[in-house]
Design a protein around this motif. Structure first.
Motif, PDB file in Angstrom:
ATOM      1  N   LEU A   9     161.248  -4.713 -34.373  1.00 64.81           N
ATOM      2  CA  LEU A   9     161.746  -5.554 -35.456  1.00 64.81           C
ATOM      3  C   LEU A   9     161.506  -4.895 -36.785  1.00 64.81           C
ATOM      4  N   ALA A  10     162.545  -4.768 -37.623  1.00 70.00           N
ATOM      5  CA  ALA A  10     162.395  -4.226 -38.944  1.00 70.00           C
ATOM      6  C   ALA A  10     162.051  -5.319 -39.923  1.00 70.00           C
ATOM      7  N   VAL A  11     162.527  -6.502 -39.720  1.00 75.39           N
ATOM      8  CA  VAL A  11     162.295  -7.612 -40.624  1.00 75.39           C
ATOM      9  C   VAL A  11     162.253  -8.885 -39.824  1.00 75.39           C
ATOM     10  N   LEU A  12     161.987 -10.012 -40.454  1.00 71.93           N
ATOM     11  CA  LEU A  12     161.907 -11.284 -39.750  1.00 71.93           C
ATOM     12  C   LEU A  12     163.184 -11.523 -38.992  1.00 71.93           C
ATOM     13  N   VAL A  13     163.119 -11.587 -37.657  1.00 73.12           N
ATOM     14  CA  VAL A  13     164.342 -11.621 -36.853  1.00 73.12           C
ATOM     15  C   VAL A  13     164.893 -13.028 -36.824  1.00 73.12           C
ATOM     16  N   GLY A  92     162.209  -7.098 -27.406  1.00 71.91           N
ATOM     17  CA  GLY A  92     162.089  -6.200 -28.532  1.00 71.91           C
ATOM     18  C   GLY A  92     162.002  -6.891 -29.868  1.00 71.91           C
ATOM     19  N   VAL A  93     162.131  -8.204 -29.900  1.00 70.29           N
ATOM     20  CA  VAL A  93     162.158  -8.930 -31.158  1.00 70.29           C
ATOM     21  C   VAL A  93     160.832  -9.648 -31.347  1.00 70.29           C
ATOM     22  N   SER A  94     160.227  -9.462 -32.499  1.00 71.90           N
ATOM     23  CA  SER A  94     158.955 -10.091 -32.798  1.00 71.90           C
ATOM     24  C   SER A  94     159.161 -11.289 -33.712  1.00 71.90           C
ATOM     25  N   CYS A  95     158.264 -12.248 -33.596  1.00 70.15           N
ATOM     26  CA  CYS A  95     158.292 -13.394 -34.504  1.00 70.15           C
ATOM     27  C   CYS A  95     157.234 -13.199 -35.585  1.00 70.15           C
ATOM     28  N   PHE A 222     171.313   2.748 -26.873  1.00 68.05           N
ATOM     29  CA  PHE A 222     170.645   1.765 -27.721  1.00 68.05           C
ATOM     30  C   PHE A 222     171.302   0.403 -27.625  1.00 68.05           C
ATOM     31  N   ASP A 223     170.558  -0.583 -28.069  1.00 68.94           N
ATOM     32  CA  ASP A 223     170.993  -1.975 -28.128  1.00 68.94           C
ATOM     33  C   ASP A 223     170.396  -2.523 -29.423  1.00 68.94           C
ATOM     34  N   ILE A 224     171.256  -2.860 -30.384  1.00 66.29           N
ATOM     35  CA  ILE A 224     170.785  -3.267 -31.709  1.00 66.29           C
ATOM     36  C   ILE A 224     171.290  -4.667 -32.018  1.00 66.29           C
ATOM     37  N   MET A 225     170.381  -5.536 -32.380  1.00 70.74           N
ATOM     38  CA  MET A 225     170.719  -6.878 -32.841  1.00 70.74           C
ATOM     39  C   MET A 225     170.576  -6.894 -34.359  1.00 70.74           C
ATOM     40  N   ALA A 226     171.622  -7.296 -35.061  1.00 67.25           N
ATOM     41  CA  ALA A 226     171.583  -7.290 -36.525  1.00 67.25           C
ATOM     42  C   ALA A 226     172.112  -8.609 -37.062  1.00 67.25           C
ATOM     43  N   ASN A 227     171.446  -9.119 -38.058  1.00 65.31           N
ATOM     44  CA  ASN A 227     171.819 -10.391 -38.657  1.00 65.31           C
ATOM     45  C   ASN A 227     171.650 -10.280 -40.168  1.00 65.31           C
ATOM     46  N   VAL A 228     172.677 -10.659 -40.926  1.00 61.64           N
ATOM     47  CA  VAL A 228     172.591 -10.651 -42.390  1.00 61.64           C
ATOM     48  C   VAL A 228     171.964 -11.958 -42.850  1.00 61.64           C
ATOM     49  N   SER A 248     171.369 -12.482 -54.116  1.00 59.12           N
ATOM     50  CA  SER A 248     170.504 -13.192 -53.170  1.00 59.12           C
ATOM     51  C   SER A 248     169.715 -12.228 -52.293  1.00 59.12           C
ATOM     52  N   LEU A 249     169.836 -10.918 -52.586  1.00 56.32           N
ATOM     53  CA  LEU A 249     169.130  -9.882 -51.826  1.00 56.32           C
ATOM     54  C   LEU A 249     169.443  -9.968 -50.324  1.00 56.32           C
ATOM     55  N   ALA A 250     170.730 -10.115 -50.017  1.00 52.28           N
ATOM     56  CA  ALA A 250     171.155 -10.138 -48.611  1.00 52.28           C
ATOM     57  C   ALA A 250     170.749  -8.824 -47.945  1.00 52.28           C
ATOM     58  N   HIS A 251     170.198  -8.930 -46.755  1.00 51.78           N
ATOM     59  CA  HIS A 251     169.689  -7.761 -46.041  1.00 51.78           C
ATOM     60  C   HIS A 251     169.828  -7.975 -44.547  1.00 51.78           C
ATOM     61  N   LEU A 252     169.424  -6.996 -43.779  1.00 52.35           N
ATOM     62  CA  LEU A 252     169.536  -7.066 -42.327  1.00 52.35           C
ATOM     63  C   LEU A 252     168.197  -7.404 -41.680  1.00 52.35           C
ATOM     64  N   ASP A 253     168.221  -8.386 -40.796  1.00 60.35           N
ATOM     65  CA  ASP A 253     167.159  -8.556 -39.818  1.00 60.35           C
ATOM     66  C   ASP A 253     167.619  -7.792 -38.583  1.00 60.35           C
ATOM     67  N   ILE A 254     166.766  -6.938 -38.051  1.00 58.35           N
ATOM     68  CA  ILE A 254     167.216  -6.010 -37.018  1.00 58.35           C
ATOM     69  C   ILE A 254     166.223  -5.957 -35.861  1.00 58.35           C
ATOM     70  N   GLY A 255     166.761  -5.941 -34.651  1.00 53.90           N
ATOM     71  CA  GLY A 255     165.964  -5.678 -33.459  1.00 53.90           C
ATOM     72  C   GLY A 255     166.562  -4.496 -32.724  1.00 53.90           C
ATOM     73  N   PHE A 256     165.724  -3.587 -32.252  1.00 51.53           N
ATOM     74  CA  PHE A 256     166.185  -2.384 -31.560  1.00 51.53           C
ATOM     75  C   PHE A 256     165.675  -2.348 -30.123  1.00 51.53           C
ATOM     76  N   LYS A 257     166.483  -1.744 -29.242  1.00 55.16           N
ATOM     77  CA  LYS A 257     166.023  -1.265 -27.946  1.00 55.16           C
ATOM     78  C   LYS A 257     166.578   0.137 -27.773  1.00 55.16           C
TER      79      LYS A 257
END
Length: 325
Positions: A9-13, A92-95, A222-228, A248-257
């Motif tokens: 997880l790069a950011v809050l998923v 692969g996604v952390s809380c 790879f398997d990437i989950m991305a959410n704006v 609003s500082l829109a960014h990506l919440d990302i999960g990787f495998k």
């Protein structure tokens, strides 16, 4: 757990995989009768609830709301009203707070620097850069930062996914930008809509929500989950992020495998998948931080010129030459 299947997880998923996808290495499946609610995406309210009705009439209706581990988005199973975070289904996604989860299972932070690109993963056949946006807090010695975009290189191809700059946030408006080899990827804004590359068998993009959420897969690689997502007014107020009406500082919440990393892989995240990786961070600290940012700086979103780059040391990704069975 297999180190190659450990996600990151790069950011809050805040993502939810719900569509059927092309057959590939085993991946978790969500159970039927799920629903998704998104507290905090419209005006910062986090008490949104979902009413579950039993269509078979065996149970009384009930109300469900998100767990504190994932207050921005969660999955609700009806008619039981049980709630789950995405990490309950997608290993692969952390809380919790924004962080990377390394291949060794340890969490850490990498702040980078706003308006710069950093090598997240660099291997012989795969290279991923992240573009950071941020806000300067004059009371701190670093920027508040978030990942705005990913630049992914494999073989001779370039895949881009990013969050468009957004003033007033609405979760009903799609702010996700996707491109492959310089051409826009057009995926209809409906749940389960899917794009499949004609040039690279096994490369797909599937919408996991009608807007702002996708699952990007390259079979065997790879398997990437991305959410704006935006920074909500509530988050900005609590953490002093300084969100304005202009951004609003829109960014990506990302999960990787990752399925095929070599033992020579490097990068902020990639190095944690090496068999010889030694975690020198203070894992007992409340916020372990990985330093050494200059080693990971890249000149642009697709450049492979960071000091630890490995991309191109051997040719080709075997797994993309044939469609997954």
């Amino acid at each position: 757990m297999d180190r190659q299947l450990v996600g990151v997880l790069a950011v809050l998923v805040a993502v939810c995989a719900v569509a059927a996808v092309q057959a590939q290495p085993p991946s978790p499946k969500l159970p039927p009768n799920y629903h998704m609610i998104n507290p905090g995406h419209m005006g910062g309210k986090r008490d949104q609830q979902l009413s579950c009705d039993d269509t078979q009439g065996k149970k009384k209706g009930c109300m469900a709301k998100c767990d504190k581990r994932c207050p921005n988005q969660c999955i609700v199973m009806c008619p039981s009203c049980k709630t789950f975070c995405m990490c309950d289904f997608y290993p692969g996604v952390s809380c919790g707070d924004p962080r990377f989860t390394g291949g060794d299972g340890n969490n850490f932070y990498f702040h980078g620097k706003k308006d710069q690109d950093f090598c997240i993963v660099s291997d012989a056949d795969l290279h991923i850069n992240a573009h950071f946006i941020g806000k300067r807090n004059p009371t701190m010695r670093r920027d508040f930062t978030w990942i705005q975009a990913l630049g992914i290189r494999f073989a001779d191809h370039r895949l881009y996914m990013g969050a468009l700059k957004t003033a007033k946030w609405s979760s009903d408006v799609d702010r996700l930008e996707l491109a492959f080899d310089g051409a826009p990827i057009d995926v209809p804004t409906e749940l389960g809509a899917r794009w499949e590359s004609a040039a690279v068998p096994g490369l797909t993009v599937t919408r996991t929500a009608a807007t702002n959420a996708v699952r990007v897969q390259l079979a065997g690689v790879f398997d990437i989950m991305a959410n704006v997502v935006p920074i909500t007014e509530q988050d900005s107020r609590i953490h002093n992020y300084g969100v304005t009406e202009e951004d609003s500082l829109a960014h990506l919440d990302i999960g990787f495998k990752f399925y095929d990393l070599s033992d020579d892989v490097h990068g902020v995240l990639g190095q944690t998948y090496r068999s010889d990786y030694v975690n020198k961070l203070s894992v007992s600290a409340s916020m372990p931080v990985m330093g050494g940012a200059p080693s990971y700086v890249a000149s642009d979103i697709f450049s492979t010129d960071c000091a630890v780059a490995r991309f191109g040391r051997r040719v080709g990704i075997s797994m993309v030459t044939a469609r997954a069975s």
